[in-house]
Design an enzyme around this catalytic site. Structure first.
Site, short mmCIF file in Angstrom:
data_model
loop_
_atom_site.label_atom_id
_atom_site.label_comp_id
_atom_site.label_asym_id
_atom_site.label_seq_id
_atom_site.Cartn_x
_atom_site.Cartn_y
_atom_site.Cartn_z
N LYS A 47 -23.70 -10.72 0.89
CA LYS A 47 -24.43 -10.96 -0.38
C LYS A 47 -25.89 -10.52 -0.28
CE LYS A 47 -24.51 -15.02 1.94
NZ LYS A 47 -23.57 -15.99 2.41
N GLU A 71 -16.09 -7.94 -3.31
CA GLU A 71 -15.54 -9.16 -3.93
C GLU A 71 -15.93 -10.42 -3.16
OE1 GLU A 71 -13.47 -9.62 -6.96
OE2 GLU A 71 -14.45 -11.47 -6.34
N GLY A 130 -15.15 -20.02 4.06
CA GLY A 130 -14.05 -20.24 5.00
C GLY A 130 -13.40 -18.92 5.36
N VAL A 160 0.83 -1.20 0.00
CA VAL A 160 0.00 0.00 0.00
C VAL A 160 0.87 1.26 0.00
CG1 VAL A 160 -1.61 1.33 1.44
CG2 VAL A 160 -1.98 -1.11 1.10
N ILE A 162 -12.90 -16.86 -4.35
CA ILE A 162 -12.72 -16.84 -5.82
C ILE A 162 -12.83 -15.41 -6.33
CG2 ILE A 162 -13.59 -17.70 -8.02
CD1 ILE A 162 -14.98 -19.93 -6.52
N LYS A 220 -26.52 -14.43 -4.62
CA LYS A 220 -25.24 -14.32 -5.33
C LYS A 220 -25.46 -14.21 -6.84
CE LYS A 220 -22.88 -16.99 -1.73
NZ LYS A 220 -22.55 -18.37 -1.32
N1 LIG Z 1 -18.37 -17.63 6.81
C1 LIG Z 1 -17.95 -17.68 5.56
O1 LIG Z 1 -17.21 -18.57 5.14
C2 LIG Z 1 -18.36 -16.58 4.60
C3 LIG Z 1 -17.96 -16.63 3.25
C4 LIG Z 1 -18.29 -15.59 2.38
C5 LIG Z 1 -19.02 -14.52 2.86
N2 LIG Z 1 -19.43 -14.51 4.17
C6 LIG Z 1 -20.19 -13.35 4.65
O2 LIG Z 1 -19.40 -12.68 5.63
C7 LIG Z 1 -20.26 -12.05 6.58
C8 LIG Z 1 -19.85 -12.49 7.99
O3 LIG Z 1 -20.01 -13.89 8.11
P1 LIG Z 1 -19.45 -14.66 9.40
O4 LIG Z 1 -19.55 -16.10 9.07
O5 LIG Z 1 -18.13 -14.11 9.80
O6 LIG Z 1 -20.55 -14.25 10.51
P2 LIG Z 1 -20.48 -14.49 12.09
O7 LIG Z 1 -19.42 -15.49 12.43
O8 LIG Z 1 -21.87 -14.72 12.54
O9 LIG Z 1 -19.97 -13.07 12.68
C9 LIG Z 1 -20.80 -11.95 12.74
C10 LIG Z 1 -20.08 -10.86 13.56
O10 LIG Z 1 -20.85 -9.67 13.47
C11 LIG Z 1 -21.18 -9.20 14.78
N3 LIG Z 1 -22.55 -8.68 14.72
C12 LIG Z 1 -23.65 -9.27 14.19
N4 LIG Z 1 -24.73 -8.47 14.32
C13 LIG Z 1 -24.31 -7.37 14.97
C14 LIG Z 1 -24.95 -6.18 15.39
N5 LIG Z 1 -26.26 -5.97 15.21
N6 LIG Z 1 -24.19 -5.24 16.02
C15 LIG Z 1 -22.87 -5.43 16.23
N7 LIG Z 1 -22.20 -6.53 15.84
C16 LIG Z 1 -22.91 -7.49 15.21
C17 LIG Z 1 -21.08 -10.39 15.70
O11 LIG Z 1 -20.80 -9.94 17.02
P3 LIG Z 1 -20.65 -10.98 18.25
O12 LIG Z 1 -19.34 -11.69 17.98
O13 LIG Z 1 -20.59 -10.12 19.49
O14 LIG Z 1 -21.84 -11.88 18.18
C18 LIG Z 1 -19.93 -11.19 15.05
O15 LIG Z 1 -18.70 -10.71 15.52
C19 LIG Z 1 -21.69 -12.44 6.17
O16 LIG Z 1 -22.23 -11.43 5.36
C20 LIG Z 1 -21.49 -13.70 5.36
O17 LIG Z 1 -22.52 -13.94 4.43
C21 LIG Z 1 -19.11 -15.49 5.04
#
Ligand SMILES: NC(=O)c1ccc[n+]([C@@H]2O[C@H](COP(=O)([O-])OP(=O)(O)OC[C@H]3O[C@@H](n4cnc5c(N)ncnc54)[C@H](OP(=O)(O)O)[C@@H]3O)[C@@H](O)[C@H]2O)c1
Length: 429
Positions: free
Chosen positions: A105, A129, A302, A34, A136, A205
């Site tokens: 998404k 992305e 993941g 960067v 991907i 998606k």
């Molecule tokens: N998991 C995957 O492999 C993957 C892949 C591609 C895209 N994504 C996308 O990435 C995003 C995150 O997924 P994730 O699996 O990481 O979700 P996750 O494990 O459920 O984590 C969500 C995080 O957001 C915080 N959060 C949720 N609602 C909140 C609110 N109202 N105020 C403040 N903090 C809040 C939670 O806080 P706390 O920890 O205090 O509960 C937690 O730290 C989603 O949009 C998902 O579709 C995920």
């Protein structure tokens, strides 16, 4: 010492944790790429009192305002998930002049157009992305590298959970309930699997991909959707014998200027590259008038693969900030007419359980003929002496979905038919 560039996160769950770990481990190389070090300024979570591995307590906050008051935060990474409050939070960040990177998404599929316009109005960028295909690269290739093409079709396997389940059903002859329970045990499927198995996640998606590929306004409601819950081990056995794989295909194309977009289980010839995308892998195939066919394949989820996509966007914005490059204009999307699935022409596979007696096939063939549907093949796979029934697998030549649906209704009503099982489209002419 060069001044750092402030980055804040909304969410520190699976992906947020991965992004924070990667930012810490790769601090030096990111600073080199960067031109300035990145500094994590705030991390918004629901419960800021909970200890989190690798996150200093000092940066944890539980309100968006605590992020917005930090004048040194230039880039916000949204990794909370869900439609609300994520949508409102992204909008507020953009309105406050922050660049936003998101993996969401649902928000991008439902509100992407509005948010991109908000970003443009405030002279900032919104990058996403990681919202499709996890690690991907596909959003950037569609928006940049393939921009010279008239994209004619996008066909994808973009839900790892269902692809894992379908692969297990095909390879092990397992039934739906068994593979779902296994996927849940392994953490591939949520306790409530609806969004995955009903194709809702894939439809979000696909809506994003179709918008980018065809430069049209697409909402998830424009995507015809059918899940995988009715598939049986028998469908997989018959597919195998016919030389096909069954995949939950997300498919979009423009036909005579109308959008045809669907997420549904489809028979894919084994020779097609997408038939060989197995397990939790994702793949997106794009067909363009100049490039021909290109396929992007890799881990669709993941923490670390998703962090790879998230951080690519962060580095891209950060480099623009360091170079004081203004954001480029976003391309305006135009409205599009959605062609109903009844008018979409395809070949079909149909599994029918009938009474094992003469003349039955002729009655089915008559109904199909009345609807101008010509039969490509009929195979009698199994007879059950006890119930006196036989299972017929019929494949058709290309026919409009509406005609097939009407024919299936009539066939179901025949007194010699016990059940019309799955009716699935087949890829290929
Ligand atoms: N998991 C995957 O492999 C993957 C892949 C591609 C895209 N994504 C996308 O990435 C995003 C995150 O997924 P994730 O699996 O990481 O979700 P996750 O494990 O459920 O984590 C969500 C995080 O957001 C915080 N959060 C949720 N609602 C909140 C609110 N109202 N105020 C403040 N903090 C809040 C939670 O806080 P706390 O920890 O205090 O509960 C937690 O730290 C989603 O949009 C998902 O579709 C995920």
């Amino acid at each position: 010492m060069t001044e750092s560039l402030g980055v804040s996160l909304l969410g520190a769950g699976n992906v947020g944790g991965g992004v924070l770990a990667a930012l810490a481990a790769g601090a030096e190389r990111y600073a080199a790429r960067v031109g300035r070090p990145l500094e994590v300024r705030r991390v918004l979570v629901r419960d800021a009192s909970k200890r989190r591995k690798g996150v200093s307590k000092r940066v944890l906050v539980d309100s968006l305002d605590a992020v917005l008051v930090d004048s040194r935060t230039r880039i916000v990474i949204e990794l909370m998930g869900g439609e609300r409050p994520a949508f409102d939070y992204i909008r507020r960040c953009l309105e406050s002049g922050r660049h936003v990177v998101t993996a969401n998404k649902e928000v991008m599929a439902k509100h992407g157009g509005e948010l991109l316009r908000t970003a443009a109005a405030h002279g900032v960028r919104l990058l996403y992305e990681a919202s499709v295909g996890g690690g991907i690269p596909i959003i950037s290739p569609l928006s940049r590298d393939l921009l010279a093409n008239e994209v004619t079709a996008v066909t994808a396997i973009i839900n790892g959970t269902t692809n894992y389940m379908l692969t297990a059903m095909a390879q092990r002859g397992s039934d739906y309930a068994g593979v779902l329970a296994e996927a849940q045990r392994l953490g591939y499927a949520e306790p409530d699997p609806t969004a995955d198995v009903e194709g809702i996640d894939a439809a979000y998606k696909l809506a994003i991909l179709c918008g980018l590929a065809f430069h049209v306004d697409v909402s998830p409601a424009d995507v015809t959707r059918r899940g995988i819950t009715r598939l049986t081990a028998r469908d997989f056995r018959y597919a195998e014998e016919l030389g096909y794989a069954i995949k939950l295909l997300a498919s979009g194309r423009l036909i005579e200027g109308e959008l045809v977009a669907s997420v549904q289980p489809v028979f894919v010839p084994k020779a097609e590259p997408l038939a060989r995308v197995d397990g939790v892998l994702n793949a997106v195939q794009v067909e363009g008038d100049l490039v021909g066919r290109v396929i992007f394949e890799g881990p669709g989820a993941g923490p670390m693969p998703t962090a790879s996509a998230v951080l690519a966007d962060v580095l891209d914005v950060a480099r623009d900030l360091v170079a004081s490059r203004p954001p480029s204009e976003t391309i305006a999307y135009r409205p599009v007419v959605v062609r109903p699935s009844s008018k979409v022409v395809s070949r079909f596979y149909m599994r029918v359980t009938v009474l094992d007696q003469p003349g039955v096939l002729a009655r089915i063939a008559t109904i199909l003929g009345k609807h101008d549907i010509s039969i490509a093949s009929v195979i009698q796979f199994e007879t059950d002496a006890r119930s006196g029934t036989a299972e017929l697998v019929i494949t058709t030549h290309a026919s409009p979905g509406g005609e097939l649906e009407a024919a299936v209704k009539e066939i179901t009503a025949l007194n010699v038919v016990s059940e019309v099982g799955n009716v699935l489209p087949m890829v290929g002419a």
